[in-house]
Scaffold this motif. Structure first.
Motif, PDB file in Angstrom:
ATOM      1  N   SER A   1       0.956  -1.219   0.072  1.00 33.34           N
ATOM      2  CA  SER A   1       0.084   0.028   0.223  1.00 33.34           C
ATOM      3  C   SER A   1       0.671   1.213   0.052  1.00 33.34           C
ATOM      4  N   PRO A   2       0.231   2.530  -0.459  1.00 31.92           N
ATOM      5  CA  PRO A   2       1.031   3.792  -0.616  1.00 31.92           C
ATOM      6  C   PRO A   2       1.641   4.154   0.989  1.00 31.92           C
ATOM      7  N   ASP A   3       0.820   3.587   2.152  1.00 32.47           N
ATOM      8  CA  ASP A   3       1.222   3.843   3.536  1.00 32.47           C
ATOM      9  C   ASP A   3       2.497   3.229   3.772  1.00 32.47           C
ATOM     10  N   ASP A   4       2.262   1.871   3.107  1.00 28.28           N
ATOM     11  CA  ASP A   4       3.614   0.975   3.595  1.00 28.28           C
ATOM     12  C   ASP A   4       4.786   1.241   2.813  1.00 28.28           C
ATOM     13  N   VAL A   5       4.523   1.805   1.514  1.00 31.25           N
ATOM     14  CA  VAL A   5       5.671   2.309   0.718  1.00 31.25           C
ATOM     15  C   VAL A   5       6.201   3.579   1.334  1.00 31.25           C
ATOM     16  N   ARG A   6       5.638   4.478   1.709  1.00 30.36           N
ATOM     17  CA  ARG A   6       5.821   5.570   2.525  1.00 30.36           C
ATOM     18  C   ARG A   6       6.670   5.574   3.677  1.00 30.36           C
ATOM     19  N   SER A   7       6.168   4.546   4.427  1.00 35.87           N
ATOM     20  CA  SER A   7       7.051   4.313   5.589  1.00 35.87           C
ATOM     21  C   SER A   7       8.447   3.579   5.396  1.00 35.87           C
ATOM     22  N   ALA A   8       8.438   2.867   4.279  1.00 33.39           N
ATOM     23  CA  ALA A   8       9.493   2.206   3.981  1.00 33.39           C
ATOM     24  C   ALA A   8      10.631   3.445   3.372  1.00 33.39           C
ATOM     25  N   LEU A   9      10.222   4.210   2.998  1.00 26.51           N
ATOM     26  CA  LEU A   9      11.137   5.340   2.025  1.00 26.51           C
ATOM     27  C   LEU A   9      11.391   6.460   3.285  1.00 26.51           C
ATOM     28  N   MET A  10      10.918   6.514   4.391  1.00 29.80           N
ATOM     29  CA  MET A  10      11.278   7.336   5.312  1.00 29.80           C
ATOM     30  C   MET A  10      12.541   7.608   5.682  1.00 29.80           C
ATOM     31  N   ASP A  11      13.228   6.571   5.701  1.00 34.67           N
ATOM     32  CA  ASP A  11      14.788   6.689   5.910  1.00 34.67           C
ATOM     33  C   ASP A  11      15.799   6.744   4.745  1.00 34.67           C
ATOM     34  N   LEU A  12      15.202   6.720   3.740  1.00 33.73           N
ATOM     35  CA  LEU A  12      15.788   6.749   2.423  1.00 33.73           C
ATOM     36  C   LEU A  12      17.137   8.013   2.576  1.00 33.73           C
ATOM     37  N   ASP A  13      18.352   7.793   2.335  1.00 32.42           N
ATOM     38  CA  ASP A  13      19.322   8.662   2.290  1.00 32.42           C
ATOM     39  C   ASP A  13      20.234   8.664   0.916  1.00 32.42           C
ATOM     40  N   ILE A  14      20.230   9.462   0.255  1.00 29.17           N
ATOM     41  CA  ILE A  14      20.779   9.799  -1.060  1.00 29.17           C
ATOM     42  C   ILE A  14      22.410   9.776  -0.815  1.00 29.17           C
ATOM     43  N   ARG A  15      22.790   9.966   0.215  1.00 27.71           N
ATOM     44  CA  ARG A  15      24.023   9.912   0.417  1.00 27.71           C
ATOM     45  C   ARG A  15      24.824   8.434   0.533  1.00 27.71           C
ATOM     46  N   ASN A  16      23.680   7.540   0.550  1.00 25.24           N
ATOM     47  CA  ASN A  16      24.102   6.039   0.709  1.00 25.24           C
ATOM     48  C   ASN A  16      24.214   5.379  -0.706  1.00 25.24           C
ATOM     49  N   ALA A  17      24.411   6.390  -1.597  1.00 26.28           N
ATOM     50  CA  ALA A  17      24.328   5.918  -3.159  1.00 26.28           C
ATOM     51  C   ALA A  17      25.848   5.781  -3.496  1.00 26.28           C
ATOM     52  N   PRO A  18      26.283   5.089  -4.281  1.00 28.08           N
ATOM     53  CA  PRO A  18      27.728   5.055  -4.787  1.00 28.08           C
ATOM     54  C   PRO A  18      28.231   6.212  -5.204  1.00 28.08           C
ATOM     55  N   GLY A  19      29.307   6.710  -4.418  1.00 28.21           N
ATOM     56  CA  GLY A  19      30.129   8.084  -4.299  1.00 28.21           C
ATOM     57  C   GLY A  19      29.701   8.500  -3.311  1.00 28.21           C
ATOM     58  N   ALA A  20      28.934   8.476  -2.427  1.00 25.45           N
ATOM     59  CA  ALA A  20      28.320   9.025  -1.200  1.00 25.45           C
ATOM     60  C   ALA A  20      28.224  10.703  -1.655  1.00 25.45           C
ATOM     61  N   PRO A  21      27.236  10.756  -2.573  1.00 29.61           N
ATOM     62  CA  PRO A  21      26.994  12.090  -2.945  1.00 29.61           C
ATOM     63  C   PRO A  21      26.582  13.346  -1.844  1.00 29.61           C
ATOM     64  N   ALA A  22      27.234  14.014  -1.933  1.00 30.19           N
ATOM     65  CA  ALA A  22      26.893  15.429  -0.996  1.00 30.19           C
ATOM     66  C   ALA A  22      27.282  15.220   0.405  1.00 30.19           C
ATOM     67  N   SER A  23      28.147  14.227   0.652  1.00 30.07           N
ATOM     68  CA  SER A  23      28.791  13.755   2.013  1.00 30.07           C
ATOM     69  C   SER A  23      30.126  14.694   2.419  1.00 30.07           C
ATOM     70  N   ASP A  24      30.473  15.293   1.076  1.00 30.33           N
ATOM     71  CA  ASP A  24      31.923  15.980   1.138  1.00 30.33           C
ATOM     72  C   ASP A  24      31.664  17.408   0.738  1.00 30.33           C
ATOM     73  N   PRO A  25      31.669  18.404   1.822  1.00 25.16           N
ATOM     74  CA  PRO A  25      31.397  19.849   1.580  1.00 25.16           C
ATOM     75  C   PRO A  25      32.562  20.255   0.682  1.00 25.16           C
ATOM     76  N   SER A  26      33.686  19.859   0.728  1.00 27.85           N
ATOM     77  CA  SER A  26      34.724  20.502  -0.033  1.00 27.85           C
ATOM     78  C   SER A  26      34.575  20.556  -1.688  1.00 27.85           C
TER      79      SER A  26
END
Length: 230
Positions: free
Chosen positions: A22-47
């Motif tokens: 259901s959309p509620d279950d999907v929404r709950s599953a996506l609550m902790d999505l973190d783009i910085r966990n993608a390959p290359g750790a985007p946006a994790s290095d302010p430099s």
């Protein structure tokens, strides 16, 4: 399996997937999505973004979950997951899009300067979260999945003489796709967060994955706990 590379090279326009939840279950599953966990750790290095640490904001806009990345007082990018109820609300069609903001490139992480690249990375982390949500019970263990992957790749890999050139790349991609489908059917994690290849932790108040950025409750994270927590 080089799944991230294969995904980015596939020319995908973004995720378009119907999930058996259901959309509620999907929404709950996506609550902790973190783009910085993608390959290359985007946006994790302010430099790499002019020394400016990005801020991440999650909001709910109707059927959309919106992750807004800001640099200073300007928006770098908005990543939007649209959750459309189907089959009477028993299933959810998940689509994604990306909107570039007005922050100058010099103050934006490289992964967020290109809409295409951002959409590819965003779709990857969405796929990973959705795979976790619908992974069947009784799945193979991490060791069993690794052993199965090695057997499948060995049995299906094209001959060495056919692996070069454009045709070889295409055949290799098809092989990886077939192996990935088989592994998923057996409940194996085929994403970049495999159980047998741990990555850094998810976002947390101390800076999260890679130690970059600020993800503090209320500033600017919006609490979506009222939206269908399981």
């Amino acid at each position: 399996m080089a799944a991230p590379a294969a995904y980015l090279m596939s020319g995908s326009g973004g995720i378009d997937r119907t999930v058996g939840a259901s959309p509620d279950d999907v929404r709950s599953a996506l609550m902790d999505l973190d783009i910085r966990n993608a390959p290359g750790a985007p946006a994790s290095d302010p430099s790499r973004s002019g020394g400016v640490a990005p801020l991440f904001q999650l909001t709910q806009e109707g059927d959309d979950m919106v992750w807004t990345v800001t640099s200073g007082d300007k928006v770098a990018v908005r990543m939007i997951a649209h959750l459309e109820p189907v089959a009477g609300g028993r299933q959810t069609r998940v689509t994604a899009k990306v909107e570039r903001g007005d922050a100058p490139d010099d103050f934006v992480a490289p992964a967020f300067r290109s809409k295409g690249l951002t959409l590819g990375l965003f779709s990857m982390v969405l796929e990973d979260e959705l795979d976790d949500l619908v992974r069947p019970a009784g799945s193979l263990s991490a060791d069993e999945c690794r052993e199965l992957a090695e057997k499948l790749l060995s049995a299906n890999a094209p001959p060495i003489e056919q692996q070069s050139g454009f045709g070889g790349v295409a055949r290799t991609a098809m092989t990886l796709g077939a192996v990935e489908s088989e592994l998923k059917s057996r409940g194996c994690n085929t994403g970049f967060k495999r159980d047998f290849a741990p990555v850094s932790s998810r976002m947390s108040d101390d800076g999260g994955a890679g130690g970059g950025g600020d993800y503090q409750a209320g500033r600017p994270m919006t609490d979506l706990s009222s939206y269908g927590q399981r």
